[in-house]
Design a protein around this motif. Structure first.
Motif, PDB file in Angstrom:
ATOM      1  N   ARG A  31       0.862  -1.205  -0.172  1.00  0.00           N
ATOM      2  CA  ARG A  31      -0.318  -0.008  -0.139  1.00  0.00           C
ATOM      3  C   ARG A  31       0.813   1.396   0.005  1.00  0.00           C
ATOM      4  O   ARG A  31       2.109   1.189   0.695  1.00  0.00           O
ATOM      5  N   ILE A  32       0.315   2.307  -0.591  1.00  0.00           N
ATOM      6  CA  ILE A  32       1.089   3.298  -0.586  1.00  0.00           C
ATOM      7  C   ILE A  32       0.160   4.736   0.058  1.00  0.00           C
ATOM      8  O   ILE A  32      -0.959   4.893  -0.422  1.00  0.00           O
ATOM      9  N   LEU A  33       0.491   5.206   1.015  1.00  0.00           N
ATOM     10  CA  LEU A  33       0.038   6.445   1.655  1.00  0.00           C
ATOM     11  C   LEU A  33       0.686   7.688   1.333  1.00  0.00           C
ATOM     12  O   LEU A  33       1.856   7.732   1.531  1.00  0.00           O
ATOM     13  N   GLY A  34       0.050   8.604   0.895  1.00  0.00           N
ATOM     14  CA  GLY A  34       0.450  10.152   0.236  1.00  0.00           C
ATOM     15  C   GLY A  34      -0.129  10.762   1.424  1.00  0.00           C
ATOM     16  O   GLY A  34      -1.273  10.990   1.765  1.00  0.00           O
ATOM     17  N   VAL A  60       8.158   2.554   5.115  1.00  0.00           N
ATOM     18  CA  VAL A  60       9.475   3.251   4.652  1.00  0.00           C
ATOM     19  C   VAL A  60       8.830   4.534   4.047  1.00  0.00           C
ATOM     20  O   VAL A  60       7.961   4.563   3.721  1.00  0.00           O
ATOM     21  N   LEU A  61       9.722   5.524   4.221  1.00  0.00           N
ATOM     22  CA  LEU A  61       9.346   7.056   3.710  1.00  0.00           C
ATOM     23  C   LEU A  61      10.078   7.394   2.422  1.00  0.00           C
ATOM     24  O   LEU A  61      11.192   7.244   2.390  1.00  0.00           O
ATOM     25  N   VAL A  62       9.321   7.424   1.429  1.00  0.00           N
ATOM     26  CA  VAL A  62       9.965   8.036   0.252  1.00  0.00           C
ATOM     27  C   VAL A  62       9.698   9.383  -0.142  1.00  0.00           C
ATOM     28  O   VAL A  62       8.243   9.754  -0.725  1.00  0.00           O
ATOM     29  N   PRO A  63       9.971  10.586   0.276  1.00  0.00           N
ATOM     30  CA  PRO A  63       9.615  12.089   0.057  1.00  0.00           C
ATOM     31  C   PRO A  63       9.580  12.334  -1.570  1.00  0.00           C
ATOM     32  O   PRO A  63      10.530  12.041  -2.071  1.00  0.00           O
ATOM     33  N   MET A  64       8.777  13.356  -1.851  1.00  0.00           N
ATOM     34  CA  MET A  64       8.764  13.682  -3.159  1.00  0.00           C
ATOM     35  C   MET A  64       9.701  14.732  -3.455  1.00  0.00           C
ATOM     36  O   MET A  64      10.502  14.824  -4.611  1.00  0.00           O
ATOM     37  N   ARG A 100       6.584   2.200 -10.118  1.00  0.00           N
ATOM     38  CA  ARG A 100       7.443   1.101  -9.777  1.00  0.00           C
ATOM     39  C   ARG A 100       7.110   0.502  -8.385  1.00  0.00           C
ATOM     40  O   ARG A 100       7.181  -0.891  -8.170  1.00  0.00           O
ATOM     41  N   ILE A 101       7.154   1.297  -7.460  1.00  0.00           N
ATOM     42  CA  ILE A 101       7.161   1.011  -6.099  1.00  0.00           C
ATOM     43  C   ILE A 101       5.516   0.379  -5.947  1.00  0.00           C
ATOM     44  O   ILE A 101       5.247  -0.683  -5.237  1.00  0.00           O
ATOM     45  N   HIS A 131      12.317  -1.973  -0.065  1.00  0.00           N
ATOM     46  CA  HIS A 131      12.389  -3.654   0.085  1.00  0.00           C
ATOM     47  C   HIS A 131      10.878  -4.243  -0.339  1.00  0.00           C
ATOM     48  O   HIS A 131       9.980  -3.576   0.022  1.00  0.00           O
ATOM     49  N   PRO A 132      10.997  -4.966  -1.434  1.00  0.00           N
ATOM     50  CA  PRO A 132       9.771  -5.579  -1.677  1.00  0.00           C
ATOM     51  C   PRO A 132       8.649  -6.089  -0.413  1.00  0.00           C
ATOM     52  O   PRO A 132       7.630  -6.194  -0.639  1.00  0.00           O
ATOM     53  N   GLU A 133       9.439  -6.516   0.542  1.00  0.00           N
ATOM     54  CA  GLU A 133       8.420  -7.329   1.729  1.00  0.00           C
ATOM     55  C   GLU A 133       7.770  -5.898   2.708  1.00  0.00           C
ATOM     56  O   GLU A 133       7.150  -6.368   3.526  1.00  0.00           O
ATOM     57  N   THR A 134       8.129  -4.966   2.251  1.00  0.00           N
ATOM     58  CA  THR A 134       7.935  -3.756   3.230  1.00  0.00           C
ATOM     59  C   THR A 134       6.151  -3.390   2.915  1.00  0.00           C
ATOM     60  O   THR A 134       6.203  -2.909   1.458  1.00  0.00           O
ATOM     61  N   PRO A 135       5.261  -3.701   3.673  1.00  0.00           N
ATOM     62  CA  PRO A 135       3.932  -3.350   3.214  1.00  0.00           C
ATOM     63  C   PRO A 135       3.477  -1.957   2.942  1.00  0.00           C
ATOM     64  O   PRO A 135       2.689  -1.988   2.204  1.00  0.00           O
ATOM     65  N   LEU A 136       3.872  -0.983   3.888  1.00  0.00           N
ATOM     66  CA  LEU A 136       3.443   0.275   3.594  1.00  0.00           C
ATOM     67  C   LEU A 136       4.751   1.196   3.160  1.00  0.00           C
ATOM     68  O   LEU A 136       5.754   1.468   3.626  1.00  0.00           O
ATOM     69  N   VAL A 137       4.442   2.188   2.041  1.00  0.00           N
ATOM     70  CA  VAL A 137       5.233   2.976   1.572  1.00  0.00           C
ATOM     71  C   VAL A 137       4.595   4.474   1.875  1.00  0.00           C
ATOM     72  O   VAL A 137       3.416   4.547   1.552  1.00  0.00           O
TER      73      VAL A 137
END
Length: 219
Positions: A31-34, A60-64, A100-101, A131-137
Motif C-alpha cells: 500500500r502507498i499512503l500519500g 518506509v518513507l519516500v519523500p517527493m 514501480r513501487i 524492500h519488496p516485503e515492506t507493506p507500507l510506503v
C-alpha cells in the motif's frame, strides 16, 4: 452561482493518524499512503513519525522532495527563484518511481529512491531502499493532488492521500523557523514564506478537494 467546494476537516491526534496508517500496513501486500499539504503543513514530520512508530519492517518513507531539479538546472531554466514550484520538480521521474513501487512484487529486487538534503539544497540519488516485503510506503510532498503534467500518474499509483491542513498562522511560523534554521535571516525567511512559498501554498490548497481525507492534527 456555484458554491465553492469546502472539504470536511477531520481533527485527529498524531496517535490517531498513526493508528489509522497502521491499518494499511498489511503483511504481504503493498500500500502507498500519500501525505500532502502546503509548505509548512507538517508533512515530513508526520510521515517520519508514522514510519518510526510502525517500524522499518512495516513502513518506509519516500519523500517527493528527492525529485527537486538541481540548482544548476534551475539556473539554466531561469527558475532558481521559484524553487519549490510544481514545475521545478522532475514530475515524470517521481511518477515513474511511484508506479514501480506500487507494482513491486515480493520476489522483486530492492528499488532505490532519492532524497533531498536541505543543508545543501540539492537532491541525492539512490539513497532510500524500498524492500519488496515492506507493506507500507509513505510518500509526502506538495503536489500529489495536482491535476496537470505527470502528477496525476503518480496519484493514480497512490492508494490513499491525506491532506494536512494546520491553521495558517501556525504554518507560517513553521516555515519562517525552517528558513532561519537553514541560514536565512529573519527578513529573508519572512520574504520566502509570504512570497514564493505562499504562491505555491495557494495552488496546493486548491487541490485539497481531491484528497481522500483532510486532516488537522490536534494535541
Amino acid at each position: 452561482m456555484t458554491t465553492p467546494f469546502t472539504p470536511t476537516v477531520e481533527e485527529l491526534t498524531l496517535a490517531d493518524v498513526v493508528a489509522q496508517a497502521r491499518t494499511l500496513a498489511v503483511p504481504k501486500t503493498r500500500r502507498i499512503l500519500g501525505l500532502t499539504g502546503a509548505p509548512g503543513a507538517g508533512k515530513s514530520t508526520v510521515a517520519a513519525h508514522i514510519v518510526e512508530a510502525l517500524g522499518h519492517e512495516s513502513a518506509v518513507l519516500v519523500p517527493m522532495d528527492g525529485f527537486h531539479l538541481a540548482n544548476e538546472v534551475l539556473l539554466s531554466l531561469g527558475r532558481r527563484d521559484r524553487k519549490g514550484a510544481h514545475d521545478t520538480f522532475d514530475d515524470d521521474g517521481y511518477a515513474h518511481l511511484i508506479e514501480r513501487i506500487h507494482a513491486q512484487k515480493q520476489t522483486d529486487a530492492v528499488i532505490y529512491a532519492p532524497v533531498f538534503r536541505r543543508e545543501i539544497e540539492e537532491p541525492i540519488g539512490s539513497s532510500i531502499g524500498i524492500h519488496p516485503e515492506t507493506p507500507l510506503v509513505v510518500t509526502e510532498g506538495n503536489y500529489l493532488l495536482l491535476d496537470k503534467d505527470a502528477w496525476p500518474k503518480a496519484r493514480a499509483a497512490v492508494d490513499t492521500v491525506w491532506f494536512l491542513a494546520p491553521a495558517e498562522d501556525m504554518r507560517h511560523e513553521r516555515l519562517i523557523r525552517r528558513h532561519q534554521a537553514y541560514g536565512k535571516s529573519i527578513d529573508d525567511a519572512r520574504f520566502w514564506t509570504l512570497g514564493s512559498d505562499q504562491i505555491n501554498a495557494d495552488l496546493i490548497h486548491s487541490t485539497a478537494r481531491h484528497a481522500d481525507r483532510v486532516i488537522r492534527i490536534i494535541d
